[in-house]
Design a protein around this motif. Structure first.
Motif, PDB file in Angstrom:
ATOM      1  N   GLY A 120     -46.847  38.911   4.222  1.00  0.00           N
ATOM      2  CA  GLY A 120     -46.846  39.315   2.821  1.00  0.00           C
ATOM      3  C   GLY A 120     -46.063  40.605   2.678  1.00  0.00           C
ATOM      4  O   GLY A 120     -46.223  41.533   3.485  1.00  0.00           O
ATOM      5  N   VAL A 121     -45.200  40.665   1.674  1.00  0.00           N
ATOM      6  CA  VAL A 121     -44.395  41.862   1.432  1.00  0.00           C
ATOM      7  C   VAL A 121     -44.767  42.434   0.069  1.00  0.00           C
ATOM      8  O   VAL A 121     -44.850  41.699  -0.920  1.00  0.00           O
ATOM      9  N   SER A 122     -44.973  43.732   0.023  1.00  0.00           N
ATOM     10  CA  SER A 122     -45.317  44.410  -1.227  1.00  0.00           C
ATOM     11  C   SER A 122     -44.046  44.872  -1.922  1.00  0.00           C
ATOM     12  O   SER A 122     -43.343  45.751  -1.417  1.00  0.00           O
ATOM     13  N   ILE A 123     -43.753  44.269  -3.066  1.00  0.00           N
ATOM     14  CA  ILE A 123     -42.606  44.687  -3.873  1.00  0.00           C
ATOM     15  C   ILE A 123     -42.985  44.485  -5.332  1.00  0.00           C
ATOM     16  O   ILE A 123     -43.539  43.448  -5.699  1.00  0.00           O
ATOM     17  N   ASP A 124     -42.725  45.471  -6.157  1.00  0.00           N
ATOM     18  CA  ASP A 124     -43.268  45.477  -7.519  1.00  0.00           C
ATOM     19  C   ASP A 124     -42.305  44.966  -8.578  1.00  0.00           C
ATOM     20  O   ASP A 124     -42.485  45.243  -9.767  1.00  0.00           O
ATOM     21  N   GLY A 125     -41.284  44.197  -8.162  1.00  0.00           N
ATOM     22  CA  GLY A 125     -40.347  43.657  -9.135  1.00  0.00           C
ATOM     23  C   GLY A 125     -39.000  44.328  -9.029  1.00  0.00           C
ATOM     24  O   GLY A 125     -38.625  44.850  -7.965  1.00  0.00           O
ATOM     25  N   PRO A 126     -38.224  44.347 -10.106  1.00  0.00           N
ATOM     26  CA  PRO A 126     -36.899  44.978 -10.094  1.00  0.00           C
ATOM     27  C   PRO A 126     -36.981  46.459  -9.717  1.00  0.00           C
ATOM     28  O   PRO A 126     -38.051  47.070  -9.741  1.00  0.00           O
ATOM     29  N   GLN A 127     -35.836  47.041  -9.424  1.00  0.00           N
ATOM     30  CA  GLN A 127     -35.800  48.381  -8.836  1.00  0.00           C
ATOM     31  C   GLN A 127     -36.477  49.435  -9.703  1.00  0.00           C
ATOM     32  O   GLN A 127     -37.216  50.282  -9.191  1.00  0.00           O
ATOM     33  N   THR A 128     -36.253  49.413 -11.011  1.00  0.00           N
ATOM     34  CA  THR A 128     -36.852  50.457 -11.853  1.00  0.00           C
ATOM     35  C   THR A 128     -38.366  50.407 -11.815  1.00  0.00           C
ATOM     36  O   THR A 128     -39.026  51.454 -11.830  1.00  0.00           O
ATOM     37  N   MET A 129     -38.931  49.208 -11.750  1.00  0.00           N
ATOM     38  CA  MET A 129     -40.388  49.070 -11.721  1.00  0.00           C
ATOM     39  C   MET A 129     -40.941  49.406 -10.349  1.00  0.00           C
ATOM     40  O   MET A 129     -41.975  50.074 -10.220  1.00  0.00           O
ATOM     41  N   HIS A 130     -40.250  48.952  -9.315  1.00  0.00           N
ATOM     42  CA  HIS A 130     -40.711  49.217  -7.957  1.00  0.00           C
ATOM     43  C   HIS A 130     -40.648  50.711  -7.625  1.00  0.00           C
ATOM     44  O   HIS A 130     -41.621  51.300  -7.147  1.00  0.00           O
ATOM     45  N   ASP A 131     -39.496  51.323  -7.895  1.00  0.00           N
ATOM     46  CA  ASP A 131     -39.301  52.721  -7.509  1.00  0.00           C
ATOM     47  C   ASP A 131     -40.092  53.712  -8.360  1.00  0.00           C
ATOM     48  O   ASP A 131     -40.195  54.889  -8.005  1.00  0.00           O
ATOM     49  N   ALA A 132     -40.663  53.245  -9.455  1.00  0.00           N
ATOM     50  CA  ALA A 132     -41.496  54.133 -10.267  1.00  0.00           C
ATOM     51  C   ALA A 132     -42.769  54.536  -9.529  1.00  0.00           C
ATOM     52  O   ALA A 132     -43.348  55.600  -9.798  1.00  0.00           O
ATOM     53  N   HIS A 133     -43.209  53.695  -8.579  1.00  0.00           N
ATOM     54  CA  HIS A 133     -44.480  53.959  -7.902  1.00  0.00           C
ATOM     55  C   HIS A 133     -44.381  53.940  -6.383  1.00  0.00           C
ATOM     56  O   HIS A 133     -45.084  54.687  -5.711  1.00  0.00           O
ATOM     57  N   ARG A 134     -43.530  53.104  -5.833  1.00  0.00           N
ATOM     58  CA  ARG A 134     -43.444  52.976  -4.369  1.00  0.00           C
ATOM     59  C   ARG A 134     -42.329  53.895  -3.867  1.00  0.00           C
ATOM     60  O   ARG A 134     -41.154  53.541  -3.901  1.00  0.00           O
ATOM     61  N   ILE A 135     -42.739  55.059  -3.407  1.00  0.00           N
ATOM     62  CA  ILE A 135     -41.770  56.104  -3.059  1.00  0.00           C
ATOM     63  C   ILE A 135     -41.994  56.608  -1.636  1.00  0.00           C
ATOM     64  O   ILE A 135     -43.074  56.441  -1.058  1.00  0.00           O
ATOM     65  N   THR A 136     -40.965  57.242  -1.100  1.00  0.00           N
ATOM     66  CA  THR A 136     -41.071  57.872   0.210  1.00  0.00           C
ATOM     67  C   THR A 136     -41.839  59.183   0.089  1.00  0.00           C
ATOM     68  O   THR A 136     -42.148  59.646  -1.015  1.00  0.00           O
ATOM     69  N   ARG A 137     -42.076  59.811   1.197  1.00  0.00           N
ATOM     70  CA  ARG A 137     -42.782  61.085   1.181  1.00  0.00           C
ATOM     71  C   ARG A 137     -41.937  62.202   0.566  1.00  0.00           C
ATOM     72  O   ARG A 137     -42.466  63.226   0.159  1.00  0.00           O
ATOM     73  N   SER A 138     -40.632  61.990   0.492  1.00  0.00           N
ATOM     74  CA  SER A 138     -39.764  62.967  -0.169  1.00  0.00           C
ATOM     75  C   SER A 138     -39.525  62.621  -1.635  1.00  0.00           C
ATOM     76  O   SER A 138     -38.769  63.307  -2.315  1.00  0.00           O
ATOM     77  N   GLY A 139     -40.186  61.525  -2.121  1.00  0.00           N
ATOM     78  CA  GLY A 139     -40.108  61.187  -3.535  1.00  0.00           C
ATOM     79  C   GLY A 139     -39.004  60.219  -3.912  1.00  0.00           C
ATOM     80  O   GLY A 139     -38.778  59.976  -5.101  1.00  0.00           O
ATOM     81  N   ARG A 140     -38.318  59.640  -2.944  1.00  0.00           N
ATOM     82  CA  ARG A 140     -37.248  58.699  -3.238  1.00  0.00           C
ATOM     83  C   ARG A 140     -37.790  57.268  -3.295  1.00  0.00           C
ATOM     84  O   ARG A 140     -38.779  56.922  -2.645  1.00  0.00           O
ATOM     85  N   GLY A 141     -37.110  56.419  -4.067  1.00  0.00           N
ATOM     86  CA  GLY A 141     -37.528  55.032  -4.183  1.00  0.00           C
ATOM     87  C   GLY A 141     -37.322  54.256  -2.890  1.00  0.00           C
ATOM     88  O   GLY A 141     -36.456  54.587  -2.074  1.00  0.00           O
ATOM     89  N   THR A 142     -38.125  53.208  -2.710  1.00  0.00           N
ATOM     90  CA  THR A 142     -38.076  52.414  -1.475  1.00  0.00           C
ATOM     91  C   THR A 142     -37.521  51.010  -1.702  1.00  0.00           C
ATOM     92  O   THR A 142     -37.507  50.192  -0.791  1.00  0.00           O
ATOM     93  N   PHE A 143     -37.063  50.720  -2.917  1.00  0.00           N
ATOM     94  CA  PHE A 143     -36.674  49.364  -3.288  1.00  0.00           C
ATOM     95  C   PHE A 143     -35.618  48.777  -2.358  1.00  0.00           C
ATOM     96  O   PHE A 143     -35.749  47.641  -1.878  1.00  0.00           O
ATOM     97  N   GLU A 144     -34.553  49.511  -2.115  1.00  0.00           N
ATOM     98  CA  GLU A 144     -33.430  48.950  -1.365  1.00  0.00           C
ATOM     99  C   GLU A 144     -33.833  48.552   0.050  1.00  0.00           C
ATOM    100  O   GLU A 144     -33.434  47.490   0.543  1.00  0.00           O
ATOM    101  N   ARG A 145     -34.636  49.364   0.692  1.00  0.00           N
ATOM    102  CA  ARG A 145     -35.059  49.028   2.064  1.00  0.00           C
ATOM    103  C   ARG A 145     -36.071  47.886   2.074  1.00  0.00           C
ATOM    104  O   ARG A 145     -36.050  47.047   2.978  1.00  0.00           O
TER     105      ARG A 145
END
Length: 405
Positions: A120-145
């Motif tokens: 199972g992979v956790s992904i919250d939809g398109p990049q704007t929706m995913h990166d709004a909440h799923r971020i790295t410890r430095s605050g960057r989005g994780t969508f692309e990876r």
């Protein structure tokens, strides 16, 4: 002391509480802790599970909490080999891993295929929706990876499903969500509504009318996805159908309300039960939800521990209250204890906002669709009856004015 013998179907194992990202809605308190479950703990756990007599036909082992893939493949090779050596020959066992997908490589894909792991992979939809909440410890989005991990799974033909946490923005965009899934070849989808658990307070619930918004979203997503036939499985609908339309002889289990229906084990060997999210939370009344340790306690002593007895008593009160007061009980079976505690302050509570979304909304949508289907069949039957009556009266097919077939 608890009387009935448990039926254990799911073991949730926390190989490490550490997570490589820092989701805004994460409720896990120890996600900076890099402790790793020892292989001796894996062995002790499954030796006791398999010798308990509580596992009947099959067992699902879910490697979860933190990010499982921060540990190397060699860790899981050793753990799976240990489990397989202990597994009774007649017992079906399936491993599952829930991951944020960022660390998936070709080598991981080979491991998943060789070991027949449910991914199972956790992904919250398109990049704007995913990166709004799923971020790295430095605050960057994780969508692309994360998306790169999904594409790696597809490239290596590894079956997988996704879990998407629905935010306020996602609730208003069913077509955009569908377009994203279709564009990336994602066919099996689970929706988690952002909820209040532990120290996290859901902004979605605080905004109001979460039930109405989720119903509109799920109904629209279900309709447009079925129209295109590009989505194979929607958990909230397809997973609910067998529970709604089951024979009278088929009982409905809710393993979250049964002592040791589910078993959760942290990296130190501490054991909890009922809702897996309870593991790691703190509560003095219930001994922080810990019923024992796999190294020092037998499963039987855990079943009769003070913490288990207190939780089982209060959860059972909540189940009976739901049975008496809720028309959805025959499908739901008493709700999720962790959400009752988070929303009402008590295991003995009844209806929660969470169950209104995850249970009531899908059930209502399914029954509404079934009623429409019955109405259509009734109309078709009435039309055929009228047509036949017309034919009988005139003696000629179709002469009554009804179209002939």
């Amino acid at each position: 002391m608890l009387d009935s013998v448990p039926l254990l179907e799911t073991v949730v194992v926390q190989p490490t509480p550490f997570c490589n990202i820092n989701c805004r809605y994460c409720y896990l308190p120890d996600r900076n802790d890099k402790t790793v479950m020892a292989q001796s703990t894996v062995a002790a756990l499954f030796e006791k599970v398999f010798s308990s007599g509580w596992v009947k036909e099959g067992l699902t082992v879910i490697w979860h909490a933190g990010e499982p893939l921060v540990l190397p493949i060699s860790y899981y090779e050793a753990a799976f080999t240990t489990v397989e050596a202990l597994r009774p020959c007649n017992l079906q066992l399936r491993h599952s891993i829930q991951t944020n997908g960022m660390l998936i490589t070709a080598a991981w894909c080979d491991f998943f295929k060789t070991r027949n792991v449910n991914v199972g992979v956790s992904i919250d939809g398109p990049q704007t929706m995913h990166d709004a909440h799923r971020i790295t410890r430095s605050g960057r989005g994780t969508f692309e990876r994360t998306l790169a991990g999904i594409r790696m799974l597809r490239q290596h033909k590894v079956p997988f499903h996704v879990i998407s946490v629905l935010s306020e923005a996602a609730m208003e965009a069913p077509q955009e969500m569908l377009d994203f899934y279709v564009s990336e070849g994602i066919e099996d989808i689970c929706f988690n509504v952002e909820e209040s658990e532990g120290s996290h307070v859901s902004g979605l619930f605080a905004a109001g009318d979460a039930q109405g918004r989720f119903k509109r979203f799920l109904e629209a997503f279900w309709q447009i996805s079925r129209r295109g036939r590009q989505i194979r499985f929607i958990r909230e609908v397809d997973g609910m159908l067998p529970r709604v339309f089951r024979s009278n002889e088929t009982s409905m289990r809710n393993s979250q309300v049964e002592p040791f229906g589910m078993m959760s084990v942290d990296c130190h060997g501490n054991v909890s039960s009922f809702s897996p999210e309870l593991l790691g939370l703190k509560n003095g009344k219930y001994g922080d939800f810990i019923v024992g340790n796999i190294h020092t306690d037998s499963l039987e002593s855990m079943r009769n521990s003070r913490a288990m007895t207190a939780m089982a008593r209060d959860i059972a009160l909540g189940v009976e209250a739901c049975r008496s007061n809720c028309e959805y009980f025959s499908v739901c079976g008493g709700g999720a204890p962790v959400n009752k505690l988070a929303e009402t302050g008590s295991f003995s509570g009844t209806r929660t906002s969470f169950c209104s979304l995850t249970q009531m909304v899908p059930i209502d949508l399914i029954l509404d669709a079934f009623d429409r289907l019955k109405d259509r069949e009734r109309d078709d039957y009435q039309w055929a009856s009228d047509a036949m009556a017309g034919r009988v009266e005139s003696g000629l097919p179709g002469e009554s004015g009804a179209p002939s077939r």
